[in-house]
Structures are given as C-alpha cells and as structure tokens.
Design an enzyme around this catalytic site. Structure first.
Site, PDB file in Angstrom:
ATOM      1  N   ASP A 145      -1.139   0.433   0.780  1.00 20.81           N
ATOM      2  CA  ASP A 145      -1.423   1.689   0.091  1.00 20.81           C
ATOM      3  C   ASP A 145      -2.065   1.437  -1.269  1.00 20.81           C
ATOM      4  O   ASP A 145      -3.075   2.059  -1.619  1.00 20.81           O
ATOM      5  CB  ASP A 145      -0.143   2.506  -0.060  1.00 20.81           C
ATOM      6  N   ASN A 146      -1.487   0.508  -2.021  1.00 14.61           N
ATOM      7  CA  ASN A 146      -2.039   0.202  -3.333  1.00 14.61           C
ATOM      8  C   ASN A 146      -3.400  -0.473  -3.230  1.00 14.61           C
ATOM      9  O   ASN A 146      -4.302  -0.202  -4.032  1.00 14.61           O
ATOM     10  CB  ASN A 146      -1.066  -0.699  -4.112  1.00 14.61           C
TER      11      ASN A 146
END
Length: 436
Positions: free
Chosen positions: A280-281
């Site tokens: 996600d990051n």
C-alpha cells in the site's frame, strides 16, 4: 557549553514534535468532528457519475467479517460493482468453507478466486485477477475488516475528481450537463489527485489487552501523526485500508524494486509490487514520485474491526512493521522515530527546559504526559464522532491501554531494530533493502 547546545537542539526538536501533534489534533477536529455533507453524486443518475469497482480482498474469516462486507453493499452511490477477491475456491468466506459469508450478502456481487502468484505478497496475488476483470477504471480497494459509512464512496469520488474538473458541483439541470464519466476515461495526470485514502479508526468487539493496546495506538498516536503528515503533504503517507485510485495509473507504474528495475524487462503495474509486504505504501509512493499525483482524504474514517489479540500478538505486529519501515525509509527518519513518542519526548523536552530555565524536571515531565494524553483523547473523540457501532470502552480502560502502549514503545522499537526477519500470516520473511 555542550549541554547548553544540546538543550537548545532538544528544545527545538521538542517544539517541532509538539507542533506536529497539535496539527494532528487540529486536523482531526476540523475534518471529522463537525457535520459532513453528503456527496452531490449520490442524487445523480448513473450516466452522470463515474463508475467504481470495489474490490474486497479476503483471506479466511476476519472478526466481524459479515458486517464489514455488508457495509459495501449498502454504499449510497449510483454506479458501482463489487468483487470479492480470494486466492482459493475453498476459502472459509465461500460456501465450501465453514461459515459462508459472501453468498448471503448479495446475488449481484462477483467473486474472483484465482491462485495467481507474482510475488511474496498475498494481497497483491489476490488482487491480480480483479484488477484485470474490473468493469470500471476507478478502483476502491478495501481490506476485509474495514467498515465504511454509506456516504463514504460518494465523498471519495468527489475528492478524486475535484482537481480534475475544478469543482464537484453539478448543474441543476442534469440533462444539460455532460456525463463526467466520459472524461474519466483519461486517468489523472501530474498535479491532480491520483489516490484517496482514509485514516483508520479501530473498534474492539473481543476485548483482550492486546487488542485494546492496538486500538489505543491506532486511534491516537497513529491517527494523530497520519493526519499531520498528510496535512503537511511533504511526501506520501498512506495505509491501504481503503484506497481509491485509477487502474490506468497503477498499470503505468514501474516496479520500485531495485533488482527488478535493473532487469531487461522490469515488471510494470500491480505485479511490480509483489515483492513488497507494505504494498500500500509503495504504490502510494510510486503514484506520488513517479507520476506526480497528489493524495487526498475525506471526512470519513475506515472503521477497522479488531479481533482478539494477545499482548504478544500486538508486540509482533508492531515489530513487523518497524522492520519493514526501517528498510523503506532513510536511516535518519527511522532513527528519529522514537524521539516523536511521548515518553522519550517528555524526557529530553523536560531536561532541555530545566537546563535552560531551571524548572523542575519531574514536574515538567508530569505536565508533558498529561497534556499529551489530553491531545490523544481529543483526537480519539474527534474521529469517533460519526462512528456507529459498539460504544467505545470506558475512559479508564482506554487510559490504562494507552499507558501500556506508551511504556512499551521504546523497548519494542529497539527489539525491532535487532533483526530484519518477520513472520506474516504464518510465513517467515527477511526484509531486504527498499522494503522487499
């Protein structure tokens, strides 16, 4: 002279940390504590709004899974598709499992089960087929334990298209207004919003000390810093609990893995993030730096239903993400992290003030901790304003869990630095440079 210089440096750092904390509190109050207007999109006919494909990646029976997934079917939006993504056709969320969940939600929802493997990250593997089969370019990927307000999707789309069209206000005569869905065939470009995300807010149904400590962390320190960093908008800071972005944008990204980028044909698109546990990051960072796309947040929180968690389980979870982060961020950023926490910040801050002004260090530290707790309680209260469901635990229980979390933070951080091995979903990994 040396102690005087150190006192000045520590006082400056102390003021910076407090400024960030207060910015997080201010953002929480301004964005979440007041009345929120529903999206204008929800009253429009389907032809006038961009379609959205909602993808819920599943793996087993999460705590309160039915209610979390049911919230997807109750979103108030004119045009969206839901895909439940699974790696196995025998997953417990399907009829062949112990407690079928998906079929009882809606006959119109799709499920995509496939065993595609493009890397070590099971979530990326789980998303490969839904990304290909999605009916719409706008994708809203929501973790299985997340619960969203019915108006959340409309407001997320508002935030996504606002920079593209300059406004989210529609003509009163809808017949004379062109369908904006036609314009969204072109994905966002540099300088526009390319990702909408939400701050998580934790609810605990099975109250164990591990889950209560995790809840105290997510609803205070994590939320406060998350909101402040995103308000400053210096760099990307995103969790993948519930993210809205364009499939075309994701497809154009090149894998940030150094070893893969050096290959003759580096993987592009979603597959390029398979080597990362914190996909996600990494996706958010790539959208920010490679494509120059901004990130936006709305006045909605992503309600996270926490299951029963032991104190050891809480420690393992925090250690895992410390070990991932230390490989993803510059060393100086990692080294400064404990200096932003309440106890260590209070120690060097009270010492610096006492050194410069001659005040009592113990009294200063006590005042510091009380004020820090008041800020955290303010953040928690602001975020919980519109959260429906189980009433929060008593303030006394919360404060006890908060105190345990604050006292455990530095030992957990030091333990996290001691190795690069992590265990995730029963498998052991070694994190190498760049977070792979």
């Amino acid at each position: 002279m040396t102690s005087l210089v150190l006192a000045v440096v520590f006082l400056a750092l102390y003021l910076i940390v407090w400024s960030i904390c207060l910015l997080g509190l201010r953002t929480a109050r301004n964005r979440y504590a007041g009345y929120t207007l529903p999206s204008r999109l929800i009253s429009q006919p389907p032809k006038a709004v961009p379609g959205v494909t909602i993808i819920r990646p599943l793996c087993g029976l999460e705590d309160n899974l039915y209610n979390a997934l049911e919230s997807t079917m109750k979103l108030d939006y004119p045009k969206y598709q839901v895909i439940f993504a699974l790696q196995s056709g025998t997953d417990e969320a399907l009829p062949d499992g112990h407690q079928p969940v998906i079929p009882s939600l809606s006959d119109t929802a799709d499920d995509a089960a496939d065993d595609v493997k493009v890397g070590v990250n099971p979530k990326i593997n789980n998303l490969m087929k839904p990304f290909e089969e999605a009916q719409y370019d706008l994708l809203y990927v929501i973790d299985s334990s997340m619960h969203l307000d019915p108006d959340a999707l409309g407001r997320a789309v508002d935030a996504f298209i606002e920079s593209k069209f300059g406004t989210t206000t529609f003509d009163s005569d809808i017949e004379s207004a062109p369908p904006i869905s036609d314009d969204l065939r072109t994905p966002p470009s540099r300088g526009q919003v390319g990702l909408v995300h939400h701050v998580p807010f934790a609810l605990v149904y099975q109250r164990t000390w591990g889950s209560l400590i995790e809840q105290a962390f997510l609803n205070t320190t994590h939320a406060k810093m998350y909101l402040a960093i995103n308000a400053l908008a210096i760099d990307s800071c995103v969790m993948g609990k519930a993210n809205l972005y364009s499939r075309a944008n994701i497809a154009s990204l090149t894998s940030p893995a150094p070893t893969l980028r050096a290959s003759l044909n580096p993987p592009t698109g979603l597959a390029g993030f398979g080597p990362f546990l914190a996909e996600d990051n990494m996706i958010a960072l790539s959208l920010w730096h490679e494509l120059g796309l901004k990130h936006a947040m709305t006045s909605d929180v992503a309600v996270d239903f926490l299951g029963a968690l032991s104190v050891r389980g809480y420690i393992d979870r925090r250690v895992r993400w410390i070990r991932v982060r230390k490989r993803m961020t510059p060393y100086l950023v990692t080294a400064l992290e404990p200096f932003t926490e309440s106890v260590l910040c209070g120690i060097y801050g009270s010492w610096a003030i006492a050194r410069l002004l001659g005040a009592n260090k113990s009294a200063l530290f006590a005042v510091h901790m009380i004020l820090w707790l008041m800020v955290d309680l303010g953040v928690r209260r602001a975020l919980s304003t519109h959260v429906k469901g189980r009433p929060p635990e008593s303030t006394l229980v919360f404060v006890l869990a908060w105190m345990a979390r604050e006292l455990m933070t530095l030992p957990i951080f030091l333990y996290g630095l001691a190795s690069s091995d992590v265990t995730w979903r029963g498998k052991r990994y070694r994190i190498v440079q760049s977070g792979q």
